[in-house]
Design an enzyme around this catalytic site. Structure first.
Site, PDB file in Angstrom:
ATOM      1  N   SER A 141       0.951  -1.377   0.201  1.00  0.00           N
ATOM      2  CA  SER A 141       0.089   0.011   0.085  1.00  0.00           C
ATOM      3  C   SER A 141       0.852   1.504   0.133  1.00  0.00           C
ATOM      4  O   SER A 141       1.857   1.219   0.664  1.00  0.00           O
ATOM      5  CB  SER A 141      -0.804   0.071   1.171  1.00  0.00           C
ATOM      6  OG  SER A 141      -1.441   1.421   1.458  1.00  0.00           O
ATOM      7  N   TYR A 180      -1.446  -0.449  10.527  1.00  0.00           N
ATOM      8  CA  TYR A 180      -1.836  -0.593   9.056  1.00  0.00           C
ATOM      9  C   TYR A 180      -0.522  -0.316   8.245  1.00  0.00           C
ATOM     10  O   TYR A 180       0.038  -1.220   7.314  1.00  0.00           O
ATOM     11  CB  TYR A 180      -2.797   0.195   8.439  1.00  0.00           C
ATOM     12  CG  TYR A 180      -3.200  -0.334   7.000  1.00  0.00           C
ATOM     13  CD1 TYR A 180      -3.687  -1.728   6.734  1.00  0.00           C
ATOM     14  CD2 TYR A 180      -3.120   0.590   6.253  1.00  0.00           C
ATOM     15  CE1 TYR A 180      -3.823  -1.840   5.569  1.00  0.00           C
ATOM     16  CE2 TYR A 180      -3.449   0.337   4.765  1.00  0.00           C
ATOM     17  CZ  TYR A 180      -3.661  -0.943   4.502  1.00  0.00           C
ATOM     18  OH  TYR A 180      -3.910  -1.413   3.228  1.00  0.00           O
TER      19      TYR A 180
HETATM   20  P1  NDP Z   1     -11.741  -5.796   0.664  1.00  0.00           P
HETATM   21  O1  NDP Z   1     -12.292  -5.493   2.162  1.00  0.00           O
HETATM   22  O2  NDP Z   1     -12.863  -5.556  -0.547  1.00  0.00           O
HETATM   23  O3  NDP Z   1     -11.311  -7.414   0.506  1.00  0.00           O
HETATM   24  C1  NDP Z   1     -10.510  -7.801   1.388  1.00  0.00           C
HETATM   25  C2  NDP Z   1     -10.485  -9.335   1.285  1.00  0.00           C
HETATM   26  O4  NDP Z   1      -9.673  -9.908   2.192  1.00  0.00           O
HETATM   27  C3  NDP Z   1     -11.794  -9.892   1.450  1.00  0.00           C
HETATM   28  O5  NDP Z   1     -12.038 -11.121   0.561  1.00  0.00           O
HETATM   29  C4  NDP Z   1     -11.689 -10.801   2.734  1.00  0.00           C
HETATM   30  O6  NDP Z   1     -12.517 -11.906   2.880  1.00  0.00           O
HETATM   31  C5  NDP Z   1     -10.158 -10.982   2.774  1.00  0.00           C
HETATM   32  N1  NDP Z   1      -9.817 -11.191   4.094  1.00  0.00           N
HETATM   33  C6  NDP Z   1      -9.689 -10.121   5.222  1.00  0.00           C
HETATM   34  N2  NDP Z   1      -9.095 -10.910   6.285  1.00  0.00           N
HETATM   35  C7  NDP Z   1      -9.187 -12.048   6.113  1.00  0.00           C
HETATM   36  C8  NDP Z   1      -8.629 -13.266   6.770  1.00  0.00           C
HETATM   37  N3  NDP Z   1      -8.439 -13.241   8.275  1.00  0.00           N
HETATM   38  N4  NDP Z   1      -8.456 -14.441   6.159  1.00  0.00           N
HETATM   39  C9  NDP Z   1      -8.811 -14.607   4.764  1.00  0.00           C
HETATM   40  N5  NDP Z   1      -9.086 -13.545   4.003  1.00  0.00           N
HETATM   41  C10 NDP Z   1      -9.537 -12.243   4.641  1.00  0.00           C
HETATM   42  O7  NDP Z   1     -10.486  -4.995   0.379  1.00  0.00           O
HETATM   43  P2  NDP Z   1      -9.543  -4.625  -0.997  1.00  0.00           P
HETATM   44  O8  NDP Z   1      -9.920  -5.784  -1.957  1.00  0.00           O
HETATM   45  O9  NDP Z   1      -9.386  -3.230  -1.121  1.00  0.00           O
HETATM   46  O10 NDP Z   1      -7.809  -4.990  -0.227  1.00  0.00           O
HETATM   47  C11 NDP Z   1      -7.440  -6.171  -0.588  1.00  0.00           C
HETATM   48  C12 NDP Z   1      -5.832  -5.924  -0.309  1.00  0.00           C
HETATM   49  O11 NDP Z   1      -5.531  -4.617  -0.796  1.00  0.00           O
HETATM   50  C13 NDP Z   1      -5.541  -5.834   1.236  1.00  0.00           C
HETATM   51  O12 NDP Z   1      -4.459  -6.253   1.510  1.00  0.00           O
HETATM   52  C14 NDP Z   1      -5.615  -4.202   1.408  1.00  0.00           C
HETATM   53  O13 NDP Z   1      -4.870  -3.682   2.639  1.00  0.00           O
HETATM   54  C15 NDP Z   1      -4.966  -3.771   0.118  1.00  0.00           C
HETATM   55  N6  NDP Z   1      -5.054  -2.294  -0.108  1.00  0.00           N
HETATM   56  C16 NDP Z   1      -6.368  -1.616  -0.253  1.00  0.00           C
HETATM   57  C17 NDP Z   1      -6.519  -0.584  -0.899  1.00  0.00           C
HETATM   58  C18 NDP Z   1      -7.737   0.236  -0.825  1.00  0.00           C
HETATM   59  O14 NDP Z   1      -7.689   1.428  -1.132  1.00  0.00           O
HETATM   60  N7  NDP Z   1      -8.735  -0.516  -1.083  1.00  0.00           N
HETATM   61  C19 NDP Z   1      -5.367   0.313  -1.259  1.00  0.00           C
HETATM   62  C20 NDP Z   1      -4.083  -0.337  -1.142  1.00  0.00           C
HETATM   63  C21 NDP Z   1      -4.007  -1.597  -0.665  1.00  0.00           C
HETATM   64  P3  NDP Z   1     -13.300 -12.354   3.906  1.00  0.00           P
HETATM   65  O15 NDP Z   1     -13.705 -11.234   4.835  1.00  0.00           O
HETATM   66  O16 NDP Z   1     -14.417 -13.170   3.336  1.00  0.00           O
HETATM   67  O17 NDP Z   1     -12.324 -13.323   4.681  1.00  0.00           O
HETATM   68  C1  8X3 Z   2      -5.071   1.573   1.414  1.00  0.00           C
HETATM   69  C2  8X3 Z   2      -4.744   2.716   0.834  1.00  0.00           C
HETATM   70  O1  8X3 Z   2      -4.265   5.371   1.678  1.00  0.00           O
HETATM   71  O2  8X3 Z   2      -6.188   4.202   2.716  1.00  0.00           O
HETATM   72  O3  8X3 Z   2      -3.933   0.793   1.679  1.00  0.00           O
HETATM   73  O4  8X3 Z   2      -3.931   3.697   3.290  1.00  0.00           O
HETATM   74  S1  8X3 Z   2      -4.744   4.017   2.285  1.00  0.00           S
END
Ligand code: NDP
Ligand code: 8X3
Length: 255
Positions: A139, A152
């Site tokens: 991120s 985070y």
């Molecule tokens: P979402 O919340 O849409 O998706 C997160 C996914 O992670 C879900 O499928 C959830 O599935 C799974 N998850 C969470 N905890 C667990 C667990 N303990 N075991 C298994 N699966 C888990 O978020 P995003 O798609 O946006 O995020 C995906 C990744 O990208 C994350 O690592 C996030 O930190 C990163 N990211 C996101 C950004 C954003 O702005 N959205 C920017 C930069 C990075 P379930 O709940 O069914 O287990």
């Molecule tokens: C998620 C992006 O800017 O909210 O990783 O940290 S930010």
């Protein structure tokens, strides 16, 4: 034989979009997540296009991860891709007000969960050899601090350094590693972070033209389809609407 990819956190956001993108290209999929109904619905839908295995797994559960991965069917003896996507942020309150439970959850998911899937699946990626690759979801928060990013951001800084370090150990195996570092993206991520507060979600995204999960899936598809001799070490991306801000300065009163 089909190329195959293992995606953690495929029940929403980036992981789900990746499942759709790679299925459209005919890759066999292992999809994981905790929400069984969503996972099964996606697997049923994409099963019309390609081979799909759905595993209801919590990445924090080391024993369950080990057992499930040891029992993968032969089609997944070699893996071309691992997308370490499962992750979350909880809250944006200052560190001094945070719950230690939330910190544990972020460390256990974003760091330890990613370590488990990586270590347990490395032999299958190495067995594939040239052309295989890991994409870790870092991120911008791992690169740039902001108020409330504390654990985070630190967890994503760990992911960045782990990704770069892995490359040293994997030299000679053909397995690539990329740390993907997105900025503002629209997904359930912020619903989770804001504990379902829709007003905060709307305030963040309204008018921002945030990156969408399909954009991230397209980027990951591109990363895992680079020529076998190319490793993209890290890739940071933001929406055009997002940039850096000035440093905060606290000023003494009455001067
Ligand atoms: P979402 O919340 O849409 O998706 C997160 C996914 O992670 C879900 O499928 C959830 O599935 C799974 N998850 C969470 N905890 C667990 C667990 N303990 N075991 C298994 N699966 C888990 O978020 P995003 O798609 O946006 O995020 C995906 C990744 O990208 C994350 O690592 C996030 O930190 C990163 N990211 C996101 C950004 C954003 O702005 N959205 C920017 C930069 C990075 P379930 O709940 O069914 O287990
Ligand atoms: C998620 C992006 O800017 O909210 O990783 O940290 S930010």
């Amino acid at each position: 034989m089909r190329s195959s990819v293992f995606i953690t956190g495929a029940t929403s956001g980036f992981g789900e979009a990746c499942a759709r993108r790679f299925a459209a290209a005919g890759w066999a999929l292992v999809l994981t997540g905790r929400r069984a109904e969503r996972l099964q619905a996606l697997a049923d839908e994409l099963g019309a296009q390609t081979e799909v295995l759905a595993l209801v797994l919590d990445v924090r559960d080391r024993d369950a991860m080990q057992q499930a991965i040891e029992q993968l069917p032969p089609a997944f003896n070699t893996l071309r891709g691992l997308i370490n996507n499962a992750g979350l942020a909880l809250g944006t309150t200052p560190a001094q007000q945070c719950s230690l439970d939330d910190w544990d959850t972020m460390v256990d998911t974003n760091i330890k969960g990613l370590l488990y899937s990586t270590r347990l699946l490395l032999p299958r990626l190495i067995a594939h050899g040239a052309g295989a690759g890991i994409v870790n979801l870092g991120s911008i928060a791992g690169n740039w601090p902001y108020p409330g990013s504390h654990v985070y951001g630190a967890s994503k800084a760990f992911v960045r350094q782990f990704s770069l370090s892995l490359r040293c150990d994997l030299q000679g195996t053909g397995v690539r590693v990329t740390n993907l570092e997105p900025g503002l993206c629209e997904s359930e991520f912020s619903q989770v972070r804001f504990a379902g507060d829709q007003a905060r979600y709307d305030a963040l995204y309204t008018g921002a033209q945030a990156i969408q999960p399909a954009d991230i899936a397209e980027t990951i598809f591109w990363l895992l389809n680079q020529p076998a001799h190319i490793n993209i070490n890290s890739l940071e991306l933001m929406p055009v609407s997002q940039s850096w801000s000035n440093f905060a300065i606290e000023r003494a009163q009455g001067t």
